[in-house]
Design an enzyme around this catalytic site. Structure first.
Site, short mmCIF file in Angstrom:
data_model
loop_
_atom_site.label_atom_id
_atom_site.label_comp_id
_atom_site.label_asym_id
_atom_site.label_seq_id
_atom_site.Cartn_x
_atom_site.Cartn_y
_atom_site.Cartn_z
N ASP A 47 0.85 -1.20 0.00
CA ASP A 47 0.00 0.00 0.00
C ASP A 47 0.88 1.25 0.00
OD1 ASP A 47 -2.81 1.20 0.49
OD2 ASP A 47 -1.53 2.20 1.96
N TYR A 52 3.63 9.46 0.12
CA TYR A 52 4.62 8.80 0.98
C TYR A 52 6.05 9.00 0.47
CZ TYR A 52 0.40 6.35 2.67
OH TYR A 52 -0.84 6.04 3.14
N HIS A 114 -6.70 9.74 -2.53
CA HIS A 114 -6.23 9.64 -1.14
C HIS A 114 -7.18 10.31 -0.15
CE1 HIS A 114 -2.13 9.05 1.06
NE2 HIS A 114 -3.12 8.90 1.91
P1 NAP Z 1 -0.14 0.61 11.43
O1 NAP Z 1 0.35 -0.31 10.43
O2 NAP Z 1 -1.47 0.43 12.02
O3 NAP Z 1 0.87 0.65 12.65
C1 NAP Z 1 2.23 0.69 12.50
C2 NAP Z 1 2.80 0.95 13.84
O4 NAP Z 1 2.59 -0.16 14.58
C3 NAP Z 1 4.28 1.23 13.82
O5 NAP Z 1 4.60 2.07 14.92
C4 NAP Z 1 4.88 -0.12 14.02
O6 NAP Z 1 6.19 -0.02 14.63
C5 NAP Z 1 3.81 -0.69 14.94
N1 NAP Z 1 3.62 -2.10 14.78
C6 NAP Z 1 3.52 -2.75 13.62
N2 NAP Z 1 3.35 -4.06 13.80
C7 NAP Z 1 3.33 -4.24 15.12
C8 NAP Z 1 3.20 -5.39 15.92
N3 NAP Z 1 3.06 -6.59 15.40
N4 NAP Z 1 3.24 -5.22 17.26
C9 NAP Z 1 3.39 -4.01 17.81
N5 NAP Z 1 3.51 -2.89 17.08
C10 NAP Z 1 3.50 -2.99 15.75
O7 NAP Z 1 -0.08 2.06 10.91
P2 NAP Z 1 -0.29 2.87 9.66
O8 NAP Z 1 0.99 2.89 8.92
O9 NAP Z 1 -0.90 4.14 10.11
O10 NAP Z 1 -1.36 2.18 8.81
C11 NAP Z 1 -1.01 1.18 7.95
C12 NAP Z 1 -0.99 1.62 6.53
O11 NAP Z 1 -2.22 2.14 6.15
C13 NAP Z 1 -0.04 2.74 6.20
O12 NAP Z 1 1.30 2.35 6.09
C14 NAP Z 1 -0.60 3.18 4.89
O13 NAP Z 1 -0.20 2.32 3.85
C15 NAP Z 1 -2.07 3.06 5.14
N6 NAP Z 1 -2.65 4.32 5.56
C16 NAP Z 1 -3.47 4.97 4.71
C17 NAP Z 1 -4.01 6.17 5.06
C18 NAP Z 1 -4.94 6.87 4.15
O14 NAP Z 1 -5.19 8.06 4.33
N7 NAP Z 1 -5.49 6.18 3.18
C19 NAP Z 1 -3.71 6.74 6.26
C20 NAP Z 1 -2.88 6.06 7.11
C21 NAP Z 1 -2.36 4.84 6.75
P3 NAP Z 1 7.51 -0.76 14.01
O15 NAP Z 1 7.64 -0.31 12.56
O16 NAP Z 1 8.62 -0.26 14.89
O17 NAP Z 1 7.24 -2.20 14.15
P1 NAD Z 2 0.06 1.24 11.80
O1 NAD Z 2 -1.18 1.11 12.64
O2 NAD Z 2 0.41 0.19 10.83
O3 NAD Z 2 1.17 1.53 12.81
C1 NAD Z 2 2.48 1.76 12.48
C2 NAD Z 2 3.22 1.89 13.73
O4 NAD Z 2 3.09 0.73 14.58
C3 NAD Z 2 4.69 2.05 13.45
O5 NAD Z 2 5.14 3.06 14.30
C4 NAD Z 2 5.27 0.71 13.84
O6 NAD Z 2 6.57 0.92 14.32
C5 NAD Z 2 4.34 0.20 14.94
N1 NAD Z 2 4.29 -1.25 14.99
C6 NAD Z 2 4.14 -2.11 13.97
N2 NAD Z 2 4.09 -3.35 14.38
C7 NAD Z 2 4.20 -3.31 15.69
C8 NAD Z 2 4.20 -4.30 16.68
N3 NAD Z 2 4.06 -5.59 16.39
N4 NAD Z 2 4.33 -3.92 17.96
C9 NAD Z 2 4.45 -2.62 18.29
N5 NAD Z 2 4.44 -1.63 17.38
C10 NAD Z 2 4.32 -1.97 16.11
O7 NAD Z 2 -0.03 2.59 11.13
P2 NAD Z 2 -0.10 3.28 9.81
O8 NAD Z 2 1.25 3.32 9.22
O9 NAD Z 2 -0.77 4.54 10.17
O10 NAD Z 2 -1.06 2.52 8.83
C11 NAD Z 2 -0.62 1.47 8.03
C12 NAD Z 2 -0.64 1.79 6.59
O11 NAD Z 2 -1.88 2.31 6.18
C13 NAD Z 2 0.32 2.86 6.18
O12 NAD Z 2 1.63 2.41 6.05
C14 NAD Z 2 -0.26 3.30 4.88
O13 NAD Z 2 0.13 2.44 3.87
C15 NAD Z 2 -1.74 3.20 5.12
N6 NAD Z 2 -2.31 4.49 5.45
C16 NAD Z 2 -3.15 5.07 4.56
C17 NAD Z 2 -3.73 6.27 4.85
C18 NAD Z 2 -4.67 6.91 3.90
O14 NAD Z 2 -4.98 8.08 4.07
N7 NAD Z 2 -5.16 6.20 2.93
C19 NAD Z 2 -3.47 6.90 6.04
C20 NAD Z 2 -2.63 6.28 6.94
C21 NAD Z 2 -2.05 5.08 6.62
#
Ligand code: NAP
Ligand code: NAD
Length: 322
Positions: A47, A52, A114
């Site tokens: 994703d 990004y 987005h």
């Molecule tokens: P997330 O994947 O929910 O959380 C990632 C966080 O959780 C990181 O701090 C990560 O830390 C930690 N984390 C990950 N796996 C973990 C685990 N197994 N145990 C404990 N902590 C863990 O956050 P997100 O990146 O916000 O959301 C995921 C994706 O959604 C984004 O990357 C993005 O692609 C997408 N997204 C989209 C939008 C949108 O507007 N469409 C917005 C936000 C996100 P570490 O890396 O240190 O493990």
């Molecule tokens: P996320 O909930 O995936 O959290 C990411 C955070 O969780 C990171 O800080 C990671 O270090 C930590 N983390 C991951 N695994 C962990 C684990 N096992 N234990 C403890 N901490 C852990 O958050 P996210 O990045 O906000 O969302 C994931 C993805 O969603 C994003 O990477 C992005 O691709 C997408 N996203 C999309 C939008 C959007 O607007 N469409 C917005 C936000 C994120």
């Protein structure tokens, strides 16, 4: 355990893995390696987004895996998104083509708008919310119809195989459905136990629109944002420490993150957790091989507070709007 499950997209009948890897806040110099490692640990869905700033690098990681024969192009599913500053039709078409080139995979599997928010384009600073890169918000008068029609053209040309939305409510979807020619295949929204969104998810199910939940761990992801992005994350109890989530993790012999991701996947959503650490990457992918009980799903949903962390309503006010 069964590591992969797939859902079917309305636009193409194509399958999308239910669990993928998120690329938000992955530094460009880390993205190629991380993407490559994610493929080696079994991820097939990525994703990304223009915003990004790591699409070329993520594409390189996928390329490496393809050239080593670990996967074929058609085994990998790439989602990426059009940023707010590129909503104008001509610009959307041009930028999307550039994004397809950056990934270097011939086509994009799923292309999303987005946010339903159009911002003025600044060539010096096309990413982020602020025209000057700091605080100035400049809205642009582009209706969603223009932008959706740009996505339809991209779909017609085959550059993107499926199209969809992110960060919208059902009201806006209903409006788009009055003119959409190409199905809305996906809605990507913030989704975690503090933001359960039951009505929006049911609505999408009725309309044949798949839902991807992001920020599955709630406040966690927002703790690392700079202070210029005010969020409520620091004031909100971590879901990893939550007594209910911990109790269920112990009971099922899983980690707290696996309970959070299984809760979402059992509700029929795709999830796209991001982790920079190999062990967590693997654990986050392994979340469809066990089941929570019906009452456990309900108990988690009862934590709902309607709490958005990713909230333009918080980023934008108090900033010079023009
Ligand atoms: P997330 O994947 O929910 O959380 C990632 C966080 O959780 C990181 O701090 C990560 O830390 C930690 N984390 C990950 N796996 C973990 C685990 N197994 N145990 C404990 N902590 C863990 O956050 P997100 O990146 O916000 O959301 C995921 C994706 O959604 C984004 O990357 C993005 O692609 C997408 N997204 C989209 C939008 C949108 O507007 N469409 C917005 C936000 C996100 P570490 O890396 O240190 O493990
Ligand atoms: P996320 O909930 O995936 O959290 C990411 C955070 O969780 C990171 O800080 C990671 O270090 C930590 N983390 C991951 N695994 C962990 C684990 N096992 N234990 C403890 N901490 C852990 O958050 P996210 O990045 O906000 O969302 C994931 C993805 O969603 C994003 O990477 C992005 O691709 C997408 N996203 C999309 C939008 C959007 O607007 N469409 C917005 C936000 C994120």
């Amino acid at each position: 355990s069964n590591k992969t499950a797939f859902l079917t997209l309305a636009g193409s009948g194509q399958k999308i893995p239910q669990v993928g890897f998120g690329l938000w806040k992955v530094a460009p110099d880390a993205a190629a390696n991380l993407t490559y490692e994610a493929i080696k640990s079994g991820y097939r869905l990525f994703d990304g987004a223009y915003d990004y700033g790591n699409e070329r690098e993520a594409g390189e990681g996928i390329h490496r895996a393809i050239s080593e024969g670990i996967v074929k192009r058609e085994d990998v599913f790439v989602t990426t998104k059009l940023w707010n500053t590129c909503h104008e039709k001509k610009r959307a078409l041009k930028v999307a083509k550039q994004q397809v080139e950056e990934w270097g995979l011939g086509y994009i599997d799923l292309y999303l708008i987005h946010f339903p928010i159009a911002l003025e384009y600044n060539p010096e600073c096309a990413r982020g919310w602020y025209y000057d890169g700091e605080s100035q918000v400049r809205l642009e008068k582009i209706p969603m119809r223009d932008t959706w029609e740009a996505l339809e053209e991209l779909h017609d040309s085959g550059l993107v195989k499926n199209i969809g939305l992110s960060n919208t409510n059902s009201q806006l979807i209903l409006d788009i459905l009055t003119y959409a020619r190409v199905p809305i295949s996906m809605l990507q929204i913030e989704h975690h136990p503090y933001l359960v969104q039951p009505n929006l998810i049911d609505f999408c199910k009725d309309q044949g629109i798949l839902v991807t939940g992001y920020s599955s761990f709630g406040p966690q992801s927002f703790l690392e944002l700079p202070d210029s992005f005010p969020t409520k994350a620091a004031q909100t109890p971590s879901l990893f420490d939550h007594p209910l989530i911990n109790k269920l993790a112990k009971k099922h012999g899983k980690s707290t993150s696996q309970v959070l991701l299984r809760w979402a996947t059992q509700r029929g959503l795709c999830v796209i957790p991001k982790s920079g650490r190999k062990e967590r990457m693997a654990e986050n992918l392994d979340v469809v091989g066990f089941d929570l009980e019906e009452n456990e799903l309900k108990d988690i949903a009862a934590l709902d507070m309607g709490l958005h962390f990713n909230d333009p309503g918080v980023y934008l006010p108090g900033k010079p709007l023009r």
